[in-house]
Design a protein around this motif. Structure first.
Motif, PDB file in Angstrom:
ATOM      1  N   VAL A 140     -19.689 -10.835  33.866  1.00  0.00           N
ATOM      2  CA  VAL A 140     -20.933 -10.208  34.306  1.00  0.00           C
ATOM      3  C   VAL A 140     -21.864 -11.226  34.940  1.00  0.00           C
ATOM      4  N   TRP A 141     -21.942 -12.429  34.344  1.00  0.00           N
ATOM      5  CA  TRP A 141     -22.893 -13.437  34.819  1.00  0.00           C
ATOM      6  C   TRP A 141     -22.264 -14.818  34.666  1.00  0.00           C
ATOM      7  N   LYS A 142     -22.437 -15.670  35.679  1.00  0.00           N
ATOM      8  CA  LYS A 142     -21.933 -17.046  35.634  1.00  0.00           C
ATOM      9  C   LYS A 142     -23.073 -17.997  35.927  1.00  0.00           C
ATOM     10  N   TRP A 143     -23.098 -19.135  35.237  1.00  0.00           N
ATOM     11  CA  TRP A 143     -24.055 -20.184  35.550  1.00  0.00           C
ATOM     12  C   TRP A 143     -23.407 -21.543  35.316  1.00  0.00           C
ATOM     13  N   ARG A 144     -23.860 -22.527  36.091  1.00  0.00           N
ATOM     14  CA  ARG A 144     -23.259 -23.869  36.057  1.00  0.00           C
ATOM     15  C   ARG A 144     -23.627 -24.612  34.787  1.00  0.00           C
ATOM     16  N   GLY A 145     -22.718 -25.501  34.375  1.00  0.00           N
ATOM     17  CA  GLY A 145     -22.981 -26.365  33.233  1.00  0.00           C
ATOM     18  C   GLY A 145     -23.895 -27.502  33.640  1.00  0.00           C
ATOM     19  N   LYS A 146     -24.473 -28.163  32.643  1.00  0.00           N
ATOM     20  CA  LYS A 146     -25.448 -29.226  32.924  1.00  0.00           C
ATOM     21  C   LYS A 146     -24.795 -30.502  33.440  1.00  0.00           C
ATOM     22  N   GLU A 147     -23.693 -30.912  32.861  1.00  0.00           N
ATOM     23  CA  GLU A 147     -23.040 -32.162  33.257  1.00  0.00           C
ATOM     24  C   GLU A 147     -21.528 -31.975  33.213  1.00  0.00           C
ATOM     25  N   PRO A 148     -20.779 -32.820  33.899  1.00  0.00           N
ATOM     26  CA  PRO A 148     -19.314 -32.690  33.894  1.00  0.00           C
ATOM     27  C   PRO A 148     -18.746 -32.893  32.485  1.00  0.00           C
ATOM     28  N   LEU A 149     -17.655 -32.199  32.212  1.00  0.00           N
ATOM     29  CA  LEU A 149     -16.967 -32.306  30.927  1.00  0.00           C
ATOM     30  C   LEU A 149     -15.492 -32.610  31.161  1.00  0.00           C
ATOM     31  N   MET A 150     -14.852 -33.110  30.110  1.00  0.00           N
ATOM     32  CA  MET A 150     -13.408 -33.299  30.124  1.00  0.00           C
ATOM     33  C   MET A 150     -12.770 -32.010  29.606  1.00  0.00           C
ATOM     34  N   ARG A 151     -11.627 -31.618  30.202  1.00  0.00           N
ATOM     35  CA  ARG A 151     -10.884 -30.435  29.755  1.00  0.00           C
ATOM     36  C   ARG A 151      -9.430 -30.820  29.575  1.00  0.00           C
ATOM     37  N   CYS A 152      -8.914 -30.558  28.380  1.00  0.00           N
ATOM     38  CA  CYS A 152      -7.526 -30.873  28.077  1.00  0.00           C
ATOM     39  C   CYS A 152      -6.603 -29.906  28.802  1.00  0.00           C
TER      40      CYS A 152
ATOM     41  N   VAL B  81     -19.561 -18.377  31.410  1.00  0.00           N
ATOM     42  CA  VAL B  81     -19.358 -17.019  31.897  1.00  0.00           C
ATOM     43  C   VAL B  81     -19.675 -16.041  30.774  1.00  0.00           C
ATOM     44  N   LEU B  82     -20.585 -15.112  31.040  1.00  0.00           N
ATOM     45  CA  LEU B  82     -20.891 -14.035  30.111  1.00  0.00           C
ATOM     46  C   LEU B  82     -19.978 -12.869  30.432  1.00  0.00           C
TER      47      LEU B  82
ATOM     48  N   MET C 138     -24.222   8.398  16.381  1.00  0.00           N
ATOM     49  CA  MET C 138     -23.540   7.854  17.542  1.00  0.00           C
ATOM     50  C   MET C 138     -23.325   6.354  17.319  1.00  0.00           C
ATOM     51  N   PHE C 139     -22.121   5.902  17.565  1.00  0.00           N
ATOM     52  CA  PHE C 139     -21.776   4.498  17.395  1.00  0.00           C
ATOM     53  C   PHE C 139     -21.622   3.847  18.762  1.00  0.00           C
ATOM     54  N   PHE C 140     -22.119   2.624  18.860  1.00  0.00           N
ATOM     55  CA  PHE C 140     -21.957   1.856  20.081  1.00  0.00           C
ATOM     56  C   PHE C 140     -21.171   0.609  19.724  1.00  0.00           C
ATOM     57  N   PHE C 141     -20.034   0.440  20.318  1.00  0.00           N
ATOM     58  CA  PHE C 141     -19.159  -0.699  20.046  1.00  0.00           C
ATOM     59  C   PHE C 141     -19.368  -1.718  21.157  1.00  0.00           C
ATOM     60  N   PHE C 142     -19.886  -2.919  20.821  1.00  0.00           N
ATOM     61  CA  PHE C 142     -20.201  -3.951  21.801  1.00  0.00           C
ATOM     62  C   PHE C 142     -19.169  -5.061  21.726  1.00  0.00           C
ATOM     63  N   VAL C 143     -18.506  -5.334  22.833  1.00  0.00           N
ATOM     64  CA  VAL C 143     -17.543  -6.424  22.911  1.00  0.00           C
ATOM     65  C   VAL C 143     -17.982  -7.336  24.045  1.00  0.00           C
ATOM     66  N   GLY C 144     -18.218  -8.571  23.727  1.00  0.00           N
ATOM     67  CA  GLY C 144     -18.640  -9.514  24.761  1.00  0.00           C
ATOM     68  C   GLY C 144     -18.709 -10.913  24.199  1.00  0.00           C
ATOM     69  N   GLY C 145     -19.016 -11.855  25.062  1.00  0.00           N
ATOM     70  CA  GLY C 145     -19.133 -13.231  24.631  1.00  0.00           C
ATOM     71  C   GLY C 145     -19.310 -14.171  25.808  1.00  0.00           C
ATOM     72  N   VAL C 146     -19.519 -15.441  25.481  1.00  0.00           N
ATOM     73  CA  VAL C 146     -19.695 -16.483  26.492  1.00  0.00           C
ATOM     74  C   VAL C 146     -18.534 -17.461  26.362  1.00  0.00           C
ATOM     75  N   GLU C 147     -17.926 -17.820  27.482  1.00  0.00           N
ATOM     76  CA  GLU C 147     -16.857 -18.811  27.464  1.00  0.00           C
ATOM     77  C   GLU C 147     -17.072 -19.802  28.595  1.00  0.00           C
ATOM     78  N   GLN C 148     -16.384 -20.929  28.506  1.00  0.00           N
ATOM     79  CA  GLN C 148     -16.470 -21.964  29.534  1.00  0.00           C
ATOM     80  C   GLN C 148     -15.223 -21.921  30.401  1.00  0.00           C
ATOM     81  N   GLN C 149     -15.428 -22.128  31.702  1.00  0.00           N
ATOM     82  CA  GLN C 149     -14.316 -22.188  32.642  1.00  0.00           C
ATOM     83  C   GLN C 149     -14.531 -23.378  33.568  1.00  0.00           C
ATOM     84  N   VAL C 150     -13.430 -23.954  34.028  1.00  0.00           N
ATOM     85  CA  VAL C 150     -13.509 -25.062  34.978  1.00  0.00           C
ATOM     86  C   VAL C 150     -13.894 -24.513  36.341  1.00  0.00           C
ATOM     87  N   ARG C 151     -14.896 -25.131  36.931  1.00  0.00           N
ATOM     88  CA  ARG C 151     -15.310 -24.715  38.266  1.00  0.00           C
ATOM     89  C   ARG C 151     -14.610 -25.555  39.326  1.00  0.00           C
TER      90      ARG C 151
END
Length: 128
Positions: free
Chosen positions: A47-59, A39-40, A1-14
């Motif tokens: 599935v799961w969101k958590w805040r970043g530690k400090e503000p960032l610049m976003r282009c 965001v996971l 049996m094969f289990f194919f896992f697709v996922g990751g963590v990305e950053q989004q502007v809050r």
């Protein structure tokens, strides 16, 4: 049996704290200062969101996140252009000037190749 896992963590502007607070370190366009969250995602579903530690610049152009300390100063209407070289003659990745003419020895090699090809064609076209 094969289990194919697709996922990751990305950053989004809050929340955008200051619009146009600086310029991007990659492409030089406007960047906003804002709070972000990580965001996971599993199978492209958040599935799961958590805040970043400090503000960032976003282009706004290339969506790059980077610390405010790395930001270039914000563009002003009264400031002169970065250099007198037009963007056509500037590398889009490194913002370095590009030499529009190849080195002289390369031109000479191309000329020699052209002469050799002409000789070969003239030999091939001569009747036996």
């Amino acid at each position: 049996m094969f289990f194919f896992f697709v996922g990751g963590v990305e950053q989004q502007v809050r929340q955008v704290l200051k619009s146009g607070a600086g310029r991007c370190i990659r492409c030089g366009s406007r960047a906003d200062l804002g709070e972000y969250e990580k965001v996971l995602k599993l199978f492209f579903i958040a599935v799961w969101k958590w805040r970043g530690k400090e503000p960032l610049m976003r282009c706004n152009n290339c969506n790059l996140f980077f610390p405010p300390s790395f930001s270039l100063p914000p563009p002003t209407n009264s400031s002169p252009p970065r250099t007198a070289v037009p963007n056509v003659l500037r590398c889009q990745f490194y913002s370095r000037e590009v030499d529009p003419y190849p080195p002289q020895n390369r031109i000479e090699k191309l000329g020699q190749r052209h002469k050799t090809l002409q000789k070969v064609k003239s030999v091939q076209n001569t009747p036996l």
